[in-house]
Design a protein around this motif. Structure first.
Motif, PDB file in Angstrom:
ATOM      1  N   CYS A 141      48.866  52.689  30.877  1.00 31.29           N
ATOM      2  CA  CYS A 141      48.549  51.646  31.854  1.00 31.29           C
ATOM      3  C   CYS A 141      49.810  51.025  32.431  1.00 31.29           C
ATOM      4  O   CYS A 141      49.834  50.620  33.598  1.00 31.29           O
TER       5      CYS A 141
ATOM      6  N   ALA B  39      39.276  50.531  25.369  1.00 31.72           N
ATOM      7  CA  ALA B  39      38.924  49.417  26.259  1.00 31.72           C
ATOM      8  C   ALA B  39      39.781  48.189  25.961  1.00 31.72           C
ATOM      9  O   ALA B  39      40.248  47.506  26.885  1.00 31.72           O
TER      10      ALA B  39
ATOM     11  N   THR C 160      43.339  48.892  27.252  1.00 29.98           N
ATOM     12  CA  THR C 160      43.372  48.874  28.712  1.00 29.98           C
ATOM     13  C   THR C 160      43.260  47.448  29.248  1.00 29.98           C
ATOM     14  O   THR C 160      44.001  47.047  30.153  1.00 29.98           O
ATOM     15  N   TYR C 161      42.354  46.673  28.674  1.00 28.98           N
ATOM     16  CA  TYR C 161      42.175  45.294  29.134  1.00 28.98           C
ATOM     17  C   TYR C 161      43.409  44.446  28.848  1.00 28.98           C
ATOM     18  O   TYR C 161      43.760  43.556  29.632  1.00 28.98           O
ATOM     19  N   SER C 162      44.074  44.720  27.738  1.00 29.44           N
ATOM     20  CA  SER C 162      45.262  43.935  27.388  1.00 29.44           C
ATOM     21  C   SER C 162      46.367  44.104  28.421  1.00 29.44           C
ATOM     22  O   SER C 162      47.195  43.208  28.597  1.00 29.44           O
TER      23      SER C 162
ATOM     24  N   GLY D  16      43.840  43.682  32.407  1.00 28.34           N
ATOM     25  CA  GLY D  16      42.737  42.733  32.496  1.00 28.34           C
ATOM     26  C   GLY D  16      42.876  41.722  33.608  1.00 28.34           C
ATOM     27  O   GLY D  16      41.906  41.388  34.281  1.00 28.34           O
ATOM     28  N   ARG D  17      44.079  41.214  33.848  1.00 30.76           N
ATOM     29  CA  ARG D  17      44.276  40.180  34.871  1.00 30.76           C
ATOM     30  C   ARG D  17      44.009  40.687  36.278  1.00 30.76           C
ATOM     31  O   ARG D  17      43.711  39.904  37.170  1.00 30.76           O
TER      32      ARG D  17
ATOM     33  N   ILE E  92      41.544  42.216  37.288  1.00 32.89           N
ATOM     34  CA  ILE E  92      40.127  42.068  37.634  1.00 32.89           C
ATOM     35  C   ILE E  92      39.915  40.851  38.529  1.00 32.89           C
ATOM     36  O   ILE E  92      39.081  40.857  39.436  1.00 32.89           O
TER      37      ILE E  92
END
Length: 284
Positions: free
Chosen positions: A152, A197, A200-202, A205-206, A208
């Motif tokens: 990422c 997940a 990836t969000y870590s 995430g922002r 989004i």
């Protein structure tokens, strides 16, 4: 002096130094896993199998017998196997870069989130459907998820045979998923995708919030504000030239005396240049 000395920096700096060699959180984690692996080898040799059973994660043992320590102990239980070496190489290759970008504290938060949260999620799934249960030990999914986090951050970095990191991540994720489907390891499949997940969000995430109207309005207001004064191009070019000359001098020193001859500041400068080059590649 052979005694280690500690760094007070939090972002991208070593945890401590031994002589002129930096030691990062990733290195300490590798050492901890290796110690646990060696203990596991002797435990297996002495037929102390109950040690593996009590510390490995078992959904039924946690739900029915409240063995809550298994939520944190399972990743340190390694079955004697050559796969352990590959697991540590993945942590070494990709964990360090993730640590450098996130900083020490956020990196540790991500690491222990990858230990704790998928286990909790799997307990919830087993509580809903008791037929879905399983046993988990080892850290392979944790370190694979760190590779996903690296992907990422640097999706276009080239890995094996010039293949970009994002494609390698997708290939391995597809392979792991197909293997779990073929063996009907539904809890492992759920655990794998939960870990991916979280990783990836870590990192992403922002982003989004960029799709929310209120956030877009806030961004538009910021853009209309008067930009801060920036340094002149001549000053920038002068600093850039000085940095390039410093890196060239460090590379010459490595060629003549080896990487072990570098000082603390020289190693830090070389590491900053390496990360800057990775970031530059993502913009191409």
């Amino acid at each position: 002096m052979n005694m280690p000395y500690w760094s007070n920096e939090q972002s991208g700096e070593p945890l401590f130094w031994v002589k002129n060699r930096p030691v990062y959180v990733t290195g300490v984690l590798i050492l901890a896993h290796c110690v646990c692996f060696i203990i596991g080898v002797f435990a297996a040799a002495l037929d102390f199998s109950s040690w593996f059973v009590e510390l490995s994660f078992n959904t039924r043992a946690v739900l029915l017998h409240t063995k809550l320590w298994q939520l944190l102990t399972y990743p340190w239980i390694h079955t004697p196997s050559l796969a352990f070496a590959l697991d540590m190489l993945v942590l070494y290759w990709f964990g360090h870069d993730v640590e450098h970008i996130l900083g020490r504290l956020k990196y540790l938060l991500l690491y222990f989130s990858l230990i704790f949260l998928p286990a909790v999620f799997s307990l919830g799934l087993s509580a809903i459907d008791p037929t879905i249960r399983g046993i988990m030990n080892g850290s392979d999914l944790i370190h694979f998820s760190l590779f996903i986090a690296y992907t990422c951050l640097f999706p276009s970095s080239e890995l094996f045979l010039g293949i970009k990191a994002k494609w390698v991540a997708l290939i391995f994720l597809a392979l792991f998923s197909l293997i779990d489907i073929a063996s009907k390891s539904w809890i492992h499949l759920f655990w794998c995708w939960s870990s991916v997940a979280i990783a990836t969000y870590s990192i992403l995430g922002r982003k989004i919030f960029q799709y929310l109207p209120s956030f877009k309005i806030g961004m538009a207001k910021r853009k209309t504000q008067k930009p801060k004064a920036t340094e002149s191009s001549s000053t920038y070019n002068k600093k850039k030239t000085e940095e390039d000359e410093t890196i060239d001098a460090i590379l010459d020193k490595i060629a003549k005396s080896g990487i072990g001859s570098l000082t603390k500041s020289e190693r830090a400068a070389l590491e900053r240049a390496r990360i800057a080059l990775l970031k530059k590649d993502q913009k191409k």
